[in-house]
Design an enzyme around this catalytic site. Structure first.
Site, mmCIF file in Angstrom:
data_model
loop_
_atom_site.group_PDB
_atom_site.id
_atom_site.type_symbol
_atom_site.label_atom_id
_atom_site.label_comp_id
_atom_site.label_asym_id
_atom_site.label_seq_id
_atom_site.Cartn_x
_atom_site.Cartn_y
_atom_site.Cartn_z
ATOM 1 N N SER A 38 9.290 -44.053 -1.305
ATOM 2 C CA SER A 38 9.811 -43.127 -0.294
ATOM 3 C C SER A 38 9.777 -43.811 1.063
ATOM 4 O O SER A 38 9.334 -44.952 1.179
ATOM 5 C CB SER A 38 8.961 -41.865 -0.260
ATOM 6 O OG SER A 38 7.722 -42.157 0.355
ATOM 7 N N LYS A 39 10.224 -43.071 2.062
ATOM 8 C CA LYS A 39 10.285 -43.602 3.424
ATOM 9 C C LYS A 39 8.946 -44.182 3.875
ATOM 10 O O LYS A 39 8.908 -45.114 4.669
ATOM 11 C CB LYS A 39 10.687 -42.497 4.383
ATOM 12 C CG LYS A 39 12.166 -42.457 4.632
ATOM 13 C CD LYS A 39 12.481 -41.595 5.835
ATOM 14 C CE LYS A 39 13.977 -41.537 6.046
ATOM 15 N NZ LYS A 39 14.392 -40.280 6.632
ATOM 16 N N ARG A 40 7.889 -43.579 3.369
ATOM 17 C CA ARG A 40 6.544 -44.054 3.696
ATOM 18 C C ARG A 40 6.390 -45.562 3.457
ATOM 19 O O ARG A 40 5.602 -46.241 4.089
ATOM 20 C CB ARG A 40 5.556 -43.359 2.758
ATOM 21 C CG ARG A 40 4.584 -42.464 3.386
ATOM 22 C CD ARG A 40 3.758 -41.701 2.359
ATOM 23 N NE ARG A 40 4.371 -41.459 1.072
ATOM 24 C CZ ARG A 40 3.956 -42.020 -0.070
ATOM 25 N NH1 ARG A 40 2.947 -42.839 -0.060
ATOM 26 N NH2 ARG A 40 4.564 -41.740 -1.204
ATOM 27 N N GLY A 46 8.481 -47.823 3.996
ATOM 28 C CA GLY A 46 9.355 -48.656 4.826
ATOM 29 C C GLY A 46 10.789 -48.476 4.377
ATOM 30 O O GLY A 46 11.203 -47.363 4.058
#
Ligand code: GLU
Length: 473
Positions: A246-248, A250
């Site tokens: 996920s966006k977490r 990067g």
């Protein structure tokens, strides 16, 4: 049988690498078999879908070169068709109107839970032989529910995970149209897959739960089980911490990788290998992927995204590329530094020199910026290390020798510079590093002959002269 696969993104954000891999697998499967790959935008969720997100997906597909066959289908343009199929199912007794309120349904679920059963709609409004239905309450618009088989099993013929069998008693009578008449997600998917003649549904395994519901509706519509598509549920991509990517973690949007300087072919190569192998081959051209890919070799377990390996794959692709094939990406990255309007031939010339030295196209653009403007300043550390009292005189000699060259060409340039080193009884390094600093501002550049050929005679001589003047003080 002619293969038809599809990619069916919901336009609620960017194109995620997981989605890109699913699209790639669908595309490869169709390409290898001379089939069709269709693109369908699942935009019925009007609150979450945006036109911008559609564009982002189309841009990403285009950048990756995952070309689709025929027109793009938009679910929001197919409401008449969905309504028609709902009418058909109602007429055939395969769907029915349900007047239960949301509270009623919650109460049904609650009592099922209390009995220790799976929470489900209890079939109050489902017509059955000999059953008298309740009187429809006044002023209530019904939802339409699909009459799921009450017994038996549904088998998902899954090409990745093997057959998955689900008991139909586990399944609810799914709402296929809401009270306002709008069709629901699982229903639209089924009608589309049927109308588009999809033979292989390749998608993320987060959809496994939907599949038995979809298969039952499809069976009700097409009758013959033999005409059902095959399914391939592709496992998730995980981040290095083992959690779903996920966006977490990067960068996960495809176009972010473009910004980082990854080549589209390298990203595809990296993604195809996440969960699929062909012997121990790591680097694949597009044609090699098409020649070797088979969904049957996709592994059932999740895979982990490894940015370092992506960078390595990217570097291998840059090294192996025809310079002409690097032109578009180099132009894109140079434009981000306001360097525009270079000819394809000029870009290819730069790429040919830089491709052995750069891990990313962003790096290549940055390492080539010296070509477009004289150094605004010289790197202080490099100056301290390489610029000595004797340097201005050496650079003046280099200037002289190069000015005399009849032809601005690699071998002649090398010879002229070597001649200066020999005449002054110093090693090549003592001349080469000051030349680099004079031309680029720092100590790093391609070989001296490549650097000077790329930069051209006029700029080279002008920058050498400036350096002589500056360092002479
Ligand atoms: N629209 C779904 C998604 O974006 C894919 C549905 C499908 O492939 O059947 O996850």
């Amino acid at each position: 049988m002619s293969v038809v696969t599809r990619f069916a993104p919901s336009p609620t954000g960017y194109l995620h690498v997981g989605g890109a891999r699913t699209a790639l697998y669908s595309w490869l499967y169709a390409k290898r078999r001379g089939g069709r790959f269709v693109l369908r935008i699942e935009d019925t969720d009007r609150e979450r879908s945006t036109d911008d997100a559609v564009q982002v997906i189309l841009d990403a597909m285009n950048w990756l070169g995952l070309d689709h066959d025929g027109e793009i289908a938009y679910q929001t343009q197919r409401f008449d068709r969905y309504a028609e199929v709902i009418e058909q199912l109602l007429a055939e007794g395969k769907a029915y109107r349900c007047y239960a309120s949301a509270e009623d349904v919650e109460a049904m679920r609650e009592s099922a839970r209390a009995r220790g059963e799976k929470p489900k709609y209890d079939g109050t409004w489902r017509p059955m032989p000999g059953k008298t239905l309740p009187e429809p309450p006044a002023g209530v618009e019904p939802v339409i529910r699909f009459a799921t088989p009450l017994s038996g099993t549904t088998v998902i013929p899954d090409l990745v995970k093997g057959d998955i069998t689900i008991s139909n008693t586990e399944l609810d009578d799914l709402v296929i149209a809401r009270a306002d008449g709008t069709p629901t997600y699982n229903f639209c998917v089924v009608v589309d897959d049927m109308d588009m003649g999809i033979t292989h549904v390749i998608r993320g395994d987060d959809h496994v739960n939907n599949t038995p519901r979809q298969i039952n509706i499809l069976k009700a519509l097409i009758g013959d089980e033999a005409d059902l598509p095959a399914y391939a549920h592709v496992p998730m991509i995980l981040g290095p911490d083992g959690k779903r990517l996920s966006k977490r973690h990067g960068a996960v949007g495809v176009m972010t990788f473009r910004d980082m300087g990854i080549l589209p072919g390298a990203l595809l190569n990296y993604l195809v290998r996440l969960g699929w192998a062909h012997g121990d081959q790591e680097i694949f051209t597009r044609d090699e992927m098409i020649a070797h890919f088979d969904i049957a070799n996709v592994q059932g377990g999740a895979s982990t995204f490894d940015p370092e390996k992506l960078t390595w794959v990217n570097q291998e692709h840059i090294k192996a590329a025809e310079p002409a094939d690097l032109v578009d990406e180099l132009a894109f990255h140079l434009a981000r530094h306001d360097i525009q309007d270079l000819s394809a031939a000029r870009l290819a010339e730069i790429a040919a020199v830089q491709q052995a030295r750069c891990k990313t196209m962003a790096e290549m653009a940055e390492a080539s910026l010296f070509l477009f403007s004289a150094p605004a300043e010289y790197d202080a550390k490099a100056v301290k290390k390489h610029i000595k009292t004797a340097t201005p005189a050496l650079l003046a000699d280099v200037h002289g020798a190069l000015s005399d060259l009849a032809e601005w060409q690699g071998a002649a340039i090398t010879e002229a510079v070597r001649g200066v080193a020999e005449a002054n009884e110093v090693g090549m390094g003592k001349v080469a590093q000051p030349i680099r600093i004079a031309l680029t501002g720092g100590p790093v550049s391609p070989s001296i002959d490549d650097t000077l050929v790329l930069l051209g005679r006029d700029a080279t001589l002008a920058r050498l002269q400036t350096a002589v003047d500056v360092f002479d003080q």
